[in-house]
Scaffold this motif. Structure first.
Motif, PDB file in Angstrom:
ATOM      1  N   ALA A  92       0.774  -1.121   0.069  1.00  0.00           N
ATOM      2  CA  ALA A  92       0.096  -0.100  -0.020  1.00  0.00           C
ATOM      3  C   ALA A  92       0.953   1.113   0.064  1.00  0.00           C
ATOM      4  N   VAL A  93       0.529   2.196  -1.073  1.00  0.00           N
ATOM      5  CA  VAL A  93       1.400   3.365  -1.128  1.00  0.00           C
ATOM      6  C   VAL A  93       0.495   4.629  -0.835  1.00  0.00           C
ATOM      7  N   ASP A  94       1.275   5.626  -0.578  1.00  0.00           N
ATOM      8  CA  ASP A  94       0.568   6.825  -0.376  1.00  0.00           C
ATOM      9  C   ASP A  94       1.598   7.886  -0.325  1.00  0.00           C
ATOM     10  N   ILE A  95       1.373   9.287  -0.620  1.00  0.00           N
ATOM     11  CA  ILE A  95       2.374  10.221  -0.826  1.00  0.00           C
ATOM     12  C   ILE A  95       2.514  11.087   0.511  1.00  0.00           C
ATOM     13  N   VAL A  96       1.487  10.912   1.467  1.00  0.00           N
ATOM     14  CA  VAL A  96       1.575  11.492   2.750  1.00  0.00           C
ATOM     15  C   VAL A  96       2.112  10.767   3.941  1.00  0.00           C
ATOM     16  N   PRO A  97       3.358  11.366   4.524  1.00  0.00           N
ATOM     17  CA  PRO A  97       4.300  10.568   5.258  1.00  0.00           C
ATOM     18  C   PRO A  97       3.472  10.177   6.860  1.00  0.00           C
ATOM     19  N   ASP A  98       2.691  10.959   7.418  1.00  0.00           N
ATOM     20  CA  ASP A  98       2.085  10.911   8.621  1.00  0.00           C
ATOM     21  C   ASP A  98       0.720   9.872   8.206  1.00  0.00           C
ATOM     22  N   LEU A  99       0.208   9.827   7.012  1.00  0.00           N
ATOM     23  CA  LEU A  99      -0.817   8.773   6.832  1.00  0.00           C
ATOM     24  C   LEU A  99      -0.362   7.515   6.860  1.00  0.00           C
ATOM     25  N   ILE A 100       0.952   7.504   6.125  1.00  0.00           N
ATOM     26  CA  ILE A 100       1.401   6.039   6.029  1.00  0.00           C
ATOM     27  C   ILE A 100       1.790   5.268   7.402  1.00  0.00           C
ATOM     28  N   ALA A 101       2.315   6.426   8.338  1.00  0.00           N
ATOM     29  CA  ALA A 101       2.714   5.947   9.587  1.00  0.00           C
ATOM     30  C   ALA A 101       1.855   5.473  10.405  1.00  0.00           C
ATOM     31  N   TYR A 102       0.771   6.284  10.257  1.00  0.00           N
ATOM     32  CA  TYR A 102      -0.595   6.159  10.983  1.00  0.00           C
ATOM     33  C   TYR A 102      -1.388   4.545  10.595  1.00  0.00           C
ATOM     34  N   ASN A 103      -1.312   4.678   9.314  1.00  0.00           N
ATOM     35  CA  ASN A 103      -1.607   2.919   8.763  1.00  0.00           C
ATOM     36  C   ASN A 103      -0.878   2.063   9.117  1.00  0.00           C
ATOM     37  N   GLU A 104       0.395   2.159   9.256  1.00  0.00           N
ATOM     38  CA  GLU A 104       1.420   1.194   9.724  1.00  0.00           C
ATOM     39  C   GLU A 104       1.083   0.807  10.932  1.00  0.00           C
ATOM     40  N   GLU A 105       0.558   1.582  11.847  1.00  0.00           N
ATOM     41  CA  GLU A 105       0.268   1.238  13.220  1.00  0.00           C
ATOM     42  C   GLU A 105      -0.949   0.715  13.424  1.00  0.00           C
ATOM     43  N   LYS A 106      -1.958   1.084  12.338  1.00  0.00           N
ATOM     44  CA  LYS A 106      -3.335   0.564  12.662  1.00  0.00           C
ATOM     45  C   LYS A 106      -3.509  -0.747  12.063  1.00  0.00           C
ATOM     46  N   PHE A 107      -2.931  -0.917  10.841  1.00  0.00           N
ATOM     47  CA  PHE A 107      -3.224  -2.265   9.981  1.00  0.00           C
ATOM     48  C   PHE A 107      -2.014  -2.925  10.157  1.00  0.00           C
ATOM     49  N   LYS A 108      -2.188  -4.227  10.484  1.00  0.00           N
ATOM     50  CA  LYS A 108      -1.004  -5.126  10.564  1.00  0.00           C
ATOM     51  C   LYS A 108      -1.354  -6.652  10.052  1.00  0.00           C
ATOM     52  N   GLU A 109      -0.832  -7.188   9.060  1.00  0.00           N
ATOM     53  CA  GLU A 109      -0.898  -8.610   8.317  1.00  0.00           C
ATOM     54  C   GLU A 109       0.627  -8.874   8.082  1.00  0.00           C
ATOM     55  N   GLU A 110       0.800 -10.133   7.985  1.00  0.00           N
ATOM     56  CA  GLU A 110       2.100 -10.599   7.667  1.00  0.00           C
ATOM     57  C   GLU A 110       2.383 -10.213   6.333  1.00  0.00           C
ATOM     58  N   ASN A 111       1.557 -10.182   5.306  1.00  0.00           N
ATOM     59  CA  ASN A 111       1.741  -9.882   3.898  1.00  0.00           C
ATOM     60  C   ASN A 111       1.563  -8.571   3.571  1.00  0.00           C
ATOM     61  N   LEU A 112       1.266  -7.801   4.502  1.00  0.00           N
ATOM     62  CA  LEU A 112       0.882  -6.127   4.245  1.00  0.00           C
ATOM     63  C   LEU A 112       2.169  -5.377   4.481  1.00  0.00           C
ATOM     64  N   GLU A 113       2.662  -4.462   3.629  1.00  0.00           N
ATOM     65  CA  GLU A 113       3.530  -3.358   4.105  1.00  0.00           C
ATOM     66  C   GLU A 113       3.090  -2.055   3.227  1.00  0.00           C
ATOM     67  N   PHE A 114       3.464  -1.096   3.935  1.00  0.00           N
ATOM     68  CA  PHE A 114       3.195   0.338   3.315  1.00  0.00           C
ATOM     69  C   PHE A 114       4.533   1.179   2.910  1.00  0.00           C
ATOM     70  N   HIS A 115       4.235   1.822   2.120  1.00  0.00           N
ATOM     71  CA  HIS A 115       5.441   2.688   1.506  1.00  0.00           C
ATOM     72  C   HIS A 115       5.024   4.255   1.301  1.00  0.00           C
ATOM     73  N   CYS A 116       5.700   5.313   1.463  1.00  0.00           N
ATOM     74  CA  CYS A 116       5.500   6.434   1.171  1.00  0.00           C
ATOM     75  C   CYS A 116       6.156   6.756  -0.018  1.00  0.00           C
ATOM     76  N   LEU A 117       5.472   7.035  -1.051  1.00  0.00           N
ATOM     77  CA  LEU A 117       5.962   7.230  -2.446  1.00  0.00           C
ATOM     78  C   LEU A 117       5.348   8.445  -3.119  1.00  0.00           C
ATOM     79  N   ASP A 118       5.854   9.202  -3.744  1.00  0.00           N
ATOM     80  CA  ASP A 118       4.896   9.990  -5.040  1.00  0.00           C
ATOM     81  C   ASP A 118       5.158   9.243  -6.145  1.00  0.00           C
ATOM     82  N   ILE A 119       3.805   8.512  -6.511  1.00  0.00           N
ATOM     83  CA  ILE A 119       4.064   7.727  -7.781  1.00  0.00           C
ATOM     84  C   ILE A 119       4.368   8.232  -8.956  1.00  0.00           C
TER      85      ILE A 119
END
Length: 225
Positions: A92-119
């Motif tokens: 899961a990718v999004d451009i907003v750093p604080d949003l990605i940090a929030y998602n990383e804390e809230k959503f946890k799955e073994e096969n799930l990862e978050f990246h902060c990128l400008d696509i």
């Protein structure tokens, strides 16, 4: 086959789009439901998201080997959270750093990862299928062009856009930010100029008329050459 690129490179040069999206969440310009980040009713209304989740689940389950999904513009992840269990890996990718940090804390799955990128300017992660759910409609044509060039690395691309009902002139340019092309009686069509996205197959998965009957939220599956 998965995209062969292994390294995800990030540009160090800031773009106005990143600041615009940060402002949208900070000032809750897409509304609020008493959470730290809210991506708008299009990501929360059950009459919009339930049919989408159902058809995406069906698509993912139709493959003998689970796919690696790149959710390019995951937002508050209220929709995306329903999909990792049907995938090999969900990026899961999004451009907003604080949003990605929030998602990383809230959503946890073994096969799930978050990246902060400008696509539009960064390399996108490796995967079989890219999902862009009501993302491109907020971006300028120049940014969409850059993104389209990266979509050829995927086997499948699933795009959701809010477009006018009936015939319309596609791809009128806008300044990236909160608004979309609907105000100009336009909408994103990746197959039309100036994007000219070349695909093998195109299939509409969902269609939802908005409450004002001025537009339709449609999801299209592209099978890429």
């Amino acid at each position: 086959m998965e995209n062969k690129r292994k390294d995800v490179k990030k540009s160090k040069k800031p773009w106005p789009t990143k600041n615009a999206m940060k402002q949208i969440y900070e000032q809750k310009l897409w509304g609020s439901n008493d959470t730290a980040f809210y991506s708008g009713e299009g990501s929360h209304r059950i009459d919009i998201i339930d049919p989408y989740i159902e058809v995406l689940t069906s698509f993912l389950n139709s493959h003998q080997e689970p796919l690696t999904i790149c959710d390019l513009g995951c937002g508050d992840f209220n929709v995306g959270k329903e999909l990792p269990k049907y995938t090999k890996k969900y990026i899961a990718v999004d451009i907003v750093p604080d949003l990605i940090a929030y998602n990383e804390e809230k959503f946890k799955e073994e096969n799930l990862e978050f990246h902060c990128l400008d696509i539009a300017k960064d390399d996108v992660p490796v995967g079989n299928c890219a999902i862009l759910r009501q993302v491109l409609q907020h971006l300028s044509n120049s940014e969409i062009k850059r993104i389209v060039n990266k979509l050829y690395a995927f086997n499948y691309v699933i795009v959701t856009e809010h477009v006018p009902i009936g015939n319309f002139v596609p791809n009128k340019n806008i300044v990236s930010g909160q608004g979309i092309r609907l105000k100009k009686q336009s909408g994103v069509n990746l197959l039309a100029p100036p994007f000219n996205f070349k695909v093998k197959k195109e299939k509409q998965l969902t269609s939802f008329s908005d409450s004002n009957h001025k537009g339709v939220i449609r999801t299209i599956l592209y099978e890429v050459f």
